[in-house]
Write a protein that holds these residues in place. Sequence first.
Motif, PDB file in Angstrom:
ATOM      1  N   TYR A  68      89.565  31.218  -1.848  1.00 28.53           N
ATOM      2  CA  TYR A  68      90.228  32.093  -2.820  1.00 28.53           C
ATOM      3  C   TYR A  68      90.807  33.336  -2.128  1.00 28.53           C
ATOM      4  CZ  TYR A  68      85.867  34.561  -2.125  1.00 28.53           C
ATOM      5  OH  TYR A  68      84.812  35.220  -1.545  1.00 28.53           O
TER       6      TYR A  68
ATOM      7  N   GLU B 145      92.626  34.011 -10.862  1.00 30.46           N
ATOM      8  CA  GLU B 145      91.637  34.926 -10.299  1.00 30.46           C
ATOM      9  C   GLU B 145      91.865  36.344 -10.801  1.00 30.46           C
ATOM     10  OE1 GLU B 145      91.137  34.290  -6.138  1.00 30.46           O
ATOM     11  OE2 GLU B 145      90.721  36.369  -5.711  1.00 30.46           O
TER      12      GLU B 145
ATOM     13  N   TYR C 296      80.214  37.339  -8.282  1.00 34.14           N
ATOM     14  CA  TYR C 296      81.097  36.212  -8.583  1.00 34.14           C
ATOM     15  C   TYR C 296      80.744  35.584  -9.930  1.00 34.14           C
ATOM     16  CZ  TYR C 296      82.486  36.421  -3.694  1.00 34.14           C
ATOM     17  OH  TYR C 296      82.964  36.846  -2.478  1.00 34.14           O
TER      18      TYR C 296
ATOM     19  N   ASN D  43      79.744  41.058  -2.888  1.00 38.34           N
ATOM     20  CA  ASN D  43      80.503  40.982  -4.135  1.00 38.34           C
ATOM     21  C   ASN D  43      79.716  40.267  -5.227  1.00 38.34           C
ATOM     22  OD1 ASN D  43      82.851  42.058  -2.806  1.00 38.34           O
ATOM     23  ND2 ASN D  43      83.135  40.039  -1.877  1.00 38.34           N
TER      24      ASN D  43
ATOM     25  N   TYR E 211      88.328  45.669  -7.943  1.00 41.13           N
ATOM     26  CA  TYR E 211      87.980  46.190  -6.615  1.00 41.13           C
ATOM     27  C   TYR E 211      87.530  47.639  -6.747  1.00 41.13           C
ATOM     28  CZ  TYR E 211      88.344  47.469  -1.685  1.00 41.13           C
ATOM     29  OH  TYR E 211      88.071  47.913  -0.416  1.00 41.13           O
TER      30      TYR E 211
ATOM     31  N   TYR F 190      84.542  39.273  -8.772  1.00 36.29           N
ATOM     32  CA  TYR F 190      85.513  38.175  -8.880  1.00 36.29           C
ATOM     33  C   TYR F 190      85.229  37.338 -10.117  1.00 36.29           C
ATOM     34  CZ  TYR F 190      86.950  38.904  -4.022  1.00 36.29           C
ATOM     35  OH  TYR F 190      87.438  39.441  -2.851  1.00 36.29           O
ATOM     36  N   THR F 191      86.275  37.083 -10.902  1.00 35.18           N
ATOM     37  CA  THR F 191      86.184  36.073 -11.953  1.00 35.18           C
ATOM     38  C   THR F 191      87.255  35.042 -11.633  1.00 35.18           C
ATOM     39  OG1 THR F 191      85.507  37.781 -13.507  1.00 35.18           O
ATOM     40  CG2 THR F 191      86.200  35.673 -14.439  1.00 35.18           C
ATOM     41  N   ILE F 192      86.803  33.844 -11.328  1.00 31.58           N
ATOM     42  CA  ILE F 192      87.737  32.807 -10.869  1.00 31.58           C
ATOM     43  C   ILE F 192      87.570  31.559 -11.725  1.00 31.58           C
ATOM     44  CG2 ILE F 192      88.498  31.394  -8.916  1.00 31.58           C
ATOM     45  CD1 ILE F 192      87.155  33.447  -7.045  1.00 31.58           C
TER      46      ILE F 192
ATOM     47  N   GLN G 218      90.902  36.778  -1.108  1.00 30.96           N
ATOM     48  CA  GLN G 218      89.700  37.615  -1.008  1.00 30.96           C
ATOM     49  C   GLN G 218      90.077  38.986  -0.440  1.00 30.96           C
ATOM     50  OE1 GLN G 218      87.085  36.992   2.445  1.00 30.96           O
ATOM     51  NE2 GLN G 218      85.536  36.331   0.990  1.00 30.96           N
TER      52      GLN G 218
ATOM     53  N   VAL H 299      90.244  40.096  -9.985  1.00 29.74           N
ATOM     54  CA  VAL H 299      89.333  40.850  -9.124  1.00 29.74           C
ATOM     55  C   VAL H 299      89.320  42.309  -9.559  1.00 29.74           C
ATOM     56  CG1 VAL H 299      88.665  41.308  -6.737  1.00 29.74           C
ATOM     57  CG2 VAL H 299      90.319  39.497  -7.224  1.00 29.74           C
TER      58      VAL H 299
ATOM     59  N   SER I 198      83.780  43.990  -4.657  1.00 32.28           N
ATOM     60  CA  SER I 198      84.635  43.416  -5.699  1.00 32.28           C
ATOM     61  C   SER I 198      83.816  42.605  -6.688  1.00 32.28           C
ATOM     62  CB  SER I 198      85.666  42.463  -5.087  1.00 32.28           C
ATOM     63  OG  SER I 198      86.435  43.107  -4.113  1.00 32.28           O
TER      64      SER I 198
ATOM     65  N   GLU J  32      95.196  40.503 -10.154  1.00 30.45           N
ATOM     66  CA  GLU J  32      95.145  39.231 -10.861  1.00 30.45           C
ATOM     67  C   GLU J  32      96.239  38.320 -10.336  1.00 30.45           C
ATOM     68  OE1 GLU J  32      95.334  40.025 -15.035  1.00 30.45           O
ATOM     69  OE2 GLU J  32      94.830  37.963 -15.590  1.00 30.45           O
TER      70      GLU J  32
END
Length: 609
Positions: A164, A49, A194, A192, A53, A32-34, A166, A51, A30, A135
């Motif tokens: 988060y 968040e 990040y 992943n 995937y 991830y943008t958080i 996940q 993601v 994945s 999202e």
Amino acid sequence: MIPREIKKAYQNQTRSISGLPGPNYWQNYSDYTIEATLNANESKLNGHELVIYHNESPDTLSRIVVRMYQDFYKKGNARSWKIDPSDVTNGMEFDNLKVTDFSGKDIYKRDYASVTNLTVVLSQPLLPGDSLMLEMDWSFLIPQKSWNRMGNYGNDIFMIAYWYPQIAVYDDIDGWDKIEFNGVTEFYNDFNNYDVTITVPPGFMVWATGDLQNGADLFSKSVLNKIEEACVSDEINMLFTAQDCRKGKVLKNRKKKSEWHFKAEYVTDFTFGLAKEVNWQGSSLVVDTVTGRRAFVDAVYPDSMITFPQAAEWCRWSVDFMSKELPGVPFPYSHMTSWSNGRRTGGMESPMMANDGDPTSKASAAGLFFHEISHSYFPFYMGTNERKYAWMDEGWAAYFTRFIYDSLFSDYHYAERMISTFERVSGTEKEVVLMTPSYLIADWQSYRSHAYNRSSAAYTFLRDMLGDDLFKQGLHTYMMRWHGRHPMPYDFFASMEEGTGQSLKWYFSPWFFEKAYADMGIKKVTLDNKVTIQNYGGLPLPVQLSCEFEDGTTEEIYRTAAVWQSGLDAVVIDVESGKKIKSIRLGSERIPDVNRANNEFVLENERGN
Ligand SMILES: [Zn+2]
């Protein structure tokens, strides 16, 4: 006997009997943008968040499993770890869940929760090679009394881990990993990417997995200069003190809230620590002698800590040892932060970040810091499944830790303590076979022995038997084949055999697949000095004999566990001194033995004199 799932993996050629990843090996991941925001007063973390995937598997996925770790604290949920009633919450609250395919089409159908897993059913399946976007907005209350690997530790100190939403691992063995997070089960994560931005109240600072992208906007010029110096210096540098924080010398603007932006690639998790008034020590060292690459090693702690002021020194020692000695693989990350939670106890690893207590004894502290850092290799560099095979990482961490004790704190007797803990369980009903999936083990003592003690003993005597060079050939074969992937025990066993060129089934079987236990004894001593050692428990262990002769001289005889390779339950050791044996003692405090009463031999006719 190879389990059906593993046989299927061999048939599908995702894995191979030789221990190599198969030609069809795959794994999902994945991006991830958080964006997370800390509300310190309410002890709350909010996040948005996104993601992406990626389904690299050959399977069409009709659902996605998302881990909601914070539902561990949710009212009514089952837990294997006690929490304070005041920390029982609504768990992870989420909103605006959106799942789309890559064209932006909504493919969300419905979702349902089990204990800590949220299953999202798709209206249009995710095809092999395709990706989807998930999202949501979420928030949770950060626990204030029950610090299960993370929490609000008071005095403006927070560690955020297991946080988060996940996406669970989907692998070639089990498909979706649906094992619930009960507080004991730890890591099994994909590799992943990040991109995380953390917004904090005025005066707070953030240390995290990955590299800080906007340090120049946040720290004062003098702090930036010191960080820069520490990144090329072998010395331990005080980057700033808690006093500097109070005096306003550290941040460019401590009156305004700030955003901390981090990026990390190909890591199995992302965690971060937050604090306001702390000391920060930093140093760096060459971890790869071939490329000259350096890693930054640092320690963050409040004034009240006793041993933490020395942490950077021990952490440097640890990273150096791991890069050059054991496992003898260059430290895999750009930095390693040992982060004090301001309490005395506890220790929790994550990539590039360790959440440590501050034991009052120097030996315990150094050992703790070392142990957590060593997890950088197992399970993070190697991507092992700790939920099923905790011994594939904790056993190594427990074994490697012996070396900082032997080198710096030998009077702590760490190895002896590990052995005596193992002896308490070895051969009892409480002892479980190592190959038992860890998440099935409910008893704490059984779990500890399985994850830490029996496994570290198995690795200890394996290296003792093979010698350092051959052992490393095996270990490095395994590590080079599987780092950044998801190795299973069979991949480890086969790779060790291939790498060393030795057949080791006779060793692995009793240690990992059977309930063989530690009990050897002296059965017979003949007049011509032949000593019969009986292996009552069946565990292959070294034989150490301390002989005393009639003329008063002594001799130590040592045979590695290789003496049991024949599979017989007794061996005869020839004491070739030509002298008459007066007494013999078998074993040592570094070799487990649950019954030492049968370890002494005194020549009969000497007894009455
Ligand atoms: Zn550990």
